[in-house]
Design a protein around this motif. Structure first.
Motif, PDB file in Angstrom:
ATOM      1  N   ARG A   1      24.840 -47.284 -20.866  1.00  0.00           N
ATOM      2  CA  ARG A   1      25.646 -46.498 -21.803  1.00  0.00           C
ATOM      3  C   ARG A   1      26.648 -47.379 -22.536  1.00  0.00           C
ATOM      4  O   ARG A   1      26.933 -47.171 -23.720  1.00  0.00           O
ATOM      5  CB  ARG A   1      26.397 -45.388 -21.063  1.00  0.00           C
ATOM      6  N   GLN A  24      40.464 -40.844 -20.213  1.00  0.00           N
ATOM      7  CA  GLN A  24      39.356 -40.049 -20.748  1.00  0.00           C
ATOM      8  C   GLN A  24      39.892 -38.857 -21.533  1.00  0.00           C
ATOM      9  O   GLN A  24      39.386 -38.530 -22.621  1.00  0.00           O
ATOM     10  CB  GLN A  24      38.464 -39.586 -19.601  1.00  0.00           C
ATOM     11  N   ASP A  44      31.735 -40.844  -9.927  1.00  0.00           N
ATOM     12  CA  ASP A  44      31.725 -39.421  -9.608  1.00  0.00           C
ATOM     13  C   ASP A  44      32.647 -38.616 -10.517  1.00  0.00           C
ATOM     14  O   ASP A  44      32.392 -37.436 -10.778  1.00  0.00           O
ATOM     15  CB  ASP A  44      32.167 -39.199  -8.156  1.00  0.00           C
ATOM     16  N   LEU A  66      34.120 -39.612 -13.799  1.00  0.00           N
ATOM     17  CA  LEU A  66      34.179 -39.809 -15.247  1.00  0.00           C
ATOM     18  C   LEU A  66      32.917 -39.350 -15.962  1.00  0.00           C
ATOM     19  O   LEU A  66      31.815 -39.416 -15.417  1.00  0.00           O
ATOM     20  CB  LEU A  66      34.417 -41.288 -15.564  1.00  0.00           C
ATOM     21  N   ASP A  67      33.097 -38.913 -17.198  1.00  0.00           N
ATOM     22  CA  ASP A  67      31.974 -38.566 -18.065  1.00  0.00           C
ATOM     23  C   ASP A  67      31.669 -39.679 -19.067  1.00  0.00           C
ATOM     24  O   ASP A  67      30.558 -39.761 -19.578  1.00  0.00           O
ATOM     25  CB  ASP A  67      32.278 -37.279 -18.834  1.00  0.00           C
ATOM     26  N   ILE A  68      32.668 -40.523 -19.368  1.00  0.00           N
ATOM     27  CA  ILE A  68      32.491 -41.591 -20.344  1.00  0.00           C
ATOM     28  C   ILE A  68      32.029 -42.869 -19.644  1.00  0.00           C
ATOM     29  O   ILE A  68      32.164 -43.004 -18.426  1.00  0.00           O
ATOM     30  CB  ILE A  68      33.808 -41.861 -21.116  1.00  0.00           C
TER      31      ILE A  68
END
Length: 328
Positions: A5, A133, A167, A169-171
């Motif tokens: 990513r 975030q 676990d 973070l989304d970024i």
């Protein structure tokens, strides 16, 4: 090819970042890392003025046509640098990637995002990463306790901190602290990171602008040759173990305060270490990853080597540990 990513978001070939380092993050090193497929970072405050930063960015652009970034480290001090002017210099120079570190970057992130600049924020804990975030950064660089400089006050090593961030973070996020070779990159990816940030390892490269004596000292040093200072002040810093760092620790252990050690830890003394090659001239930062540093290669070659080692390690583990019969 290690496609993550982070590499996709930041338009780079390899998930390896050369983090901003005071007195070290100059155009030659940043350009060499970027040319090698990683992400090189110029350190803004190494330049004495915002105009000097503009010149340094132009020098880096002349050396590489690959993406590179600029680090802006925010500190709370009496004599603060003109951060708004440095920020504007970055924006006006057309830089597309910024690494922020230190204090709350909210105001700066807002300005950078208005100009479509991608922001990576360095954090030392999951809670700080979650705040970064929330304010809209594009990625986080998470520093474990192994890192040079300021590793925070939680003393959580990467082996726990990296999966905890994965676990939460989304970024995208990259792992920092203790990384020096492909084994570390493979481990970080396995634990859930999208790449690694290396500082100490890039200090020992041909293009690193520090004295050869200091590079060789890092090569010769072991993982136990660092010292934590400022523990009593709740502003922990990991530095090379020398007579100055030992004196600082002893003064603070006797109840001293920052005013009693400020002359010992002056940044000008640390700069002289890098320029003159005397490791006892002042405080200088280095991570415990120095125990894994064995040579002084070109920075681009190092990037490619780390990635090749990681790929081989990941493929080798898949072939030697996982029994295809048992999982079929």
């Amino acid at each position: 090819m290690l496609n993550t990513r982070f590499t996709r978001e930041f338009g780079i070939e390899h998930p390896v970042v050369q983090g901003g380092m005071m007195w070290v993050g100059r155009a030659e090193l940043a350009a060499a890392v970027s040319d090698g497929g990683g992400l090189g970072i110029i350190t803004a405050l190494t330049q004495p003025t915002p105009d000097d930063l503009v010149t340094e960015i132009e020098r880096c652009r002349a050396l590489t046509d690959k993406p590179f970034g600029v680090n802006l480290t925010l500190t709370l001090s009496i004599n603060q640098p003109p951060y708004a002017e440095y920020r504007q210099a970055i924006i006006d120079s057309g830089v597309r990637i910024v690494e922020t570190a230190g204090s709350d970057p909210t105001v700066h992130v807002e300005h950078f995002k208005e100009h479509d600049i991608k922001v990576i924020h360095k954090c030392t804990s999951v809670r700080h990463a979650l705040k970064a975030q929330r304010i809209g950064v594009d990625a986080v660089s998470i520093d474990g306790f192994e890192a040079a400089g300021h590793p925070g006050e939680d003393d959580v090593p990467g082996l726990v901190l990296i999966p905890a961030c994965a676990d939460a973070l989304d970024i995208p996020f990259i792992a920092s602290g203790g990384f020096a070779d492909g084994r570390g990159l493979a481990a970080a990816l396995t634990l859930g990171a999208d790449g690694i940030n290396m500082g100490t390892r890039f200090m020992c490269t041909v293009e690193s602008p520090i004295h050869e004596n200091i590079k060789q000292q890092i090569v010769d040093a072991g993982e136990r040759d660092t010292q934590l200072i400022f523990r009593q002040l709740r502003n922990t810093m990991r530095a090379a173990k020398n007579s100055v760092s030992q004196e600082v620790v002893e003064i603070l252990e006797r109840g001293g305060r920052f005013k009693d050690v400020k002359d010992l830890v002056a940044g000008t003394r640390g700069r002289k270490v890098y320029e003159d090659g005397d490791p006892e001239a002042g405080i200088w930062t280095v991570g415990i990853a120095q125990g894994l540093v064995r040579d002084i290669p070109p920075a681009g070659e190092l990037v490619r080597r780390v990635v090749a080692e990681a790929e081989a390690k990941l493929l080798g583990l898949a072939g030697s540990i996982v029994d295809p019969v048992s999982v079929s």
